[in-house]
Design an enzyme around this catalytic site. Structure first.
Site, mmCIF file in Angstrom:
data_model
loop_
_atom_site.group_PDB
_atom_site.id
_atom_site.type_symbol
_atom_site.label_atom_id
_atom_site.label_comp_id
_atom_site.label_asym_id
_atom_site.label_seq_id
_atom_site.Cartn_x
_atom_site.Cartn_y
_atom_site.Cartn_z
ATOM 1 N N ARG A 44 0.870 -1.184 0.000
ATOM 2 C CA ARG A 44 0.000 0.000 0.000
ATOM 3 C C ARG A 44 0.897 1.220 0.000
ATOM 4 N NH1 ARG A 44 -1.832 3.294 4.176
ATOM 5 N NH2 ARG A 44 -3.832 4.357 3.805
ATOM 6 N N SER A 115 -12.824 -2.670 1.407
ATOM 7 C CA SER A 115 -13.046 -1.988 2.693
ATOM 8 C C SER A 115 -14.538 -1.742 2.876
ATOM 9 C CB SER A 115 -12.337 -0.629 2.702
ATOM 10 O OG SER A 115 -10.968 -0.797 2.482
ATOM 11 N N LYS A 144 -3.339 6.402 8.189
ATOM 12 C CA LYS A 144 -4.226 6.696 7.052
ATOM 13 C C LYS A 144 -4.837 8.064 7.322
ATOM 14 C CE LYS A 144 -8.518 4.964 4.796
ATOM 15 N NZ LYS A 144 -8.154 4.778 3.384
HETATM 16 C C1 TZP Z 1 -5.252 1.291 5.728
HETATM 17 C C2 TZP Z 1 -6.157 1.577 6.872
HETATM 18 N N1 TZP Z 1 -7.524 1.440 6.769
HETATM 19 C C3 TZP Z 1 -8.204 1.724 7.883
HETATM 20 S S1 TZP Z 1 -7.102 2.181 9.119
HETATM 21 C C4 TZP Z 1 -5.722 1.979 8.117
HETATM 22 C C5 TZP Z 1 -4.335 2.216 8.611
HETATM 23 C C6 TZP Z 1 -3.901 1.136 9.551
HETATM 24 O O1 TZP Z 1 -2.574 1.414 9.984
HETATM 25 P P1 TZP Z 1 -2.111 1.108 11.487
HETATM 26 O O2 TZP Z 1 -2.114 -0.394 11.665
HETATM 27 O O3 TZP Z 1 -0.704 1.682 11.555
HETATM 28 O O4 TZP Z 1 -3.074 1.797 12.391
HETATM 29 C C1 ICP Z 2 -8.139 0.454 3.735
HETATM 30 C C2 ICP Z 2 -7.871 -0.845 3.961
HETATM 31 C C3 ICP Z 2 -8.723 -1.650 4.777
HETATM 32 N N1 ICP Z 2 -8.442 -2.933 4.986
HETATM 33 C C4 ICP Z 2 -7.335 -3.510 4.431
HETATM 34 C C5 ICP Z 2 -7.069 -4.951 4.694
HETATM 35 N N2 ICP Z 2 -6.500 -2.814 3.651
HETATM 36 C C6 ICP Z 2 -6.699 -1.508 3.376
HETATM 37 N N3 ICP Z 2 -5.893 -0.872 2.629
#
Ligand code: TZP
Ligand code: ICP
Ligand code: MG
Length: 220
Positions: A44, A115, A144
């Site tokens: 990502r 998602s 994020k």
């Molecule tokens: C991609 C994504 N989607 C919802 S929260 C998130 C970020 C999660 O990152 P972290 O595990 O560092 O909180």
């Molecule tokens: C936004 C997201 C939510 N869930 C997962 C598994 N990946 C992502 N990039």
């Protein structure tokens, strides 16, 4: 792909990009996470100083090669064309990306993650052919910048109580200490960025988190 196989992959799910790898470099982190036993890896590459073009392609190919060597599926976030270009094992898309049905038509039986933040989004994504749903942010996250509001584990219970019995992975602020409660609430696994990419000892963090997930799944 059958649901039990997908559930297995979701247990200890690393989501990673160069932006999340400040303390060390992505390759070192991915190698340590794979040796610790991550069961799925998502590339990502998002955010202010995200890689682009050939640099992004090169990192994707390097991480894909590490995953292939360990027999761990490698999926790409958002970029369906990149996923097809390098023959990744699947994609993960959000509600604001291309719609799941169209993506399913492009990727065939590769892994399709979507998602979802509500019961209705979850139902719709499943009808469109998603293999699993990413649910969150469960806890506050700094990885994020456009995350939805924090939902807590209640969203997982709500989905299960409303007949959403498909593979679910929780994401957002998940740490070793919090992993068990995410599973108890009904997730089949945990998706993690910073608790792994910023860990002092990536290998040990993955080993401990994965064993907590596995023990909690068995107790459930
Ligand atoms: C991609 C994504 N989607 C919802 S929260 C998130 C970020 C999660 O990152 P972290 O595990 O560092 O909180
Ligand atoms: C936004 C997201 C939510 N869930 C997962 C598994 N990946 C992502 N990039
Ligand atoms: Mg997206």
């Amino acid at each position: 792909m059958n649901q039990d196989q997908i559930r297995h992959y979701l247990q200890m799910y690393l989501v990673v990009g160069s932006v999340n790898c400040k303390a060390s470099d992505p390759i070192t982190i991915v190698k340590a996470a794979l040796s610790g036993g991550v069961t799925l890896v998502q590339f990502r590459e998002k955010g202010a100083d995200a890689l682009q073009g050939t640099e992004l392609l090169r990192l994707a190919l390097q991480i894909q090669a590490l995953c292939r060597a360990e027999g761990v599926p490698f999926i790409i976030n958002d970029d369906v064309d990149l996923a097809l270009e390098i023959d990744a094992d699947g994609v993960h898309i959000g509600q604001d990306d291309e719609n799941a049905e169209a993506v399913r038509a492009k990727i065939g039986d590769r892994i399709l993650g979507v998602s979802a933040h509500t019961v209705s989004e979850a139902r719709f994504a499943m009808q469109q052919g998603a293999d699993y749903l990413g649910i969150g942010p469960i806890y506050p996250t700094h990885s994020k910048d456009d995350a939805h509001e924090v939902q807590g584990t209640a969203i997982l219970c709500e989905l299960r109580e409303n007949g959403i019995h498909v593979p679910l992975v929780g994401i957002g602020g998940i740490t070793e200490e919090r992993a068990a409660e995410v599973i108890k609430a009904g997730a089949d696994g945990v998706a993690v960025i910073s608790a792994i990419t910023e860990a002092k000892d990536v290998h040990e963090t993955v080993v401990r988190m994965k064993s907590k997930v596995g023990n909690t799944l068995r107790e459930r």
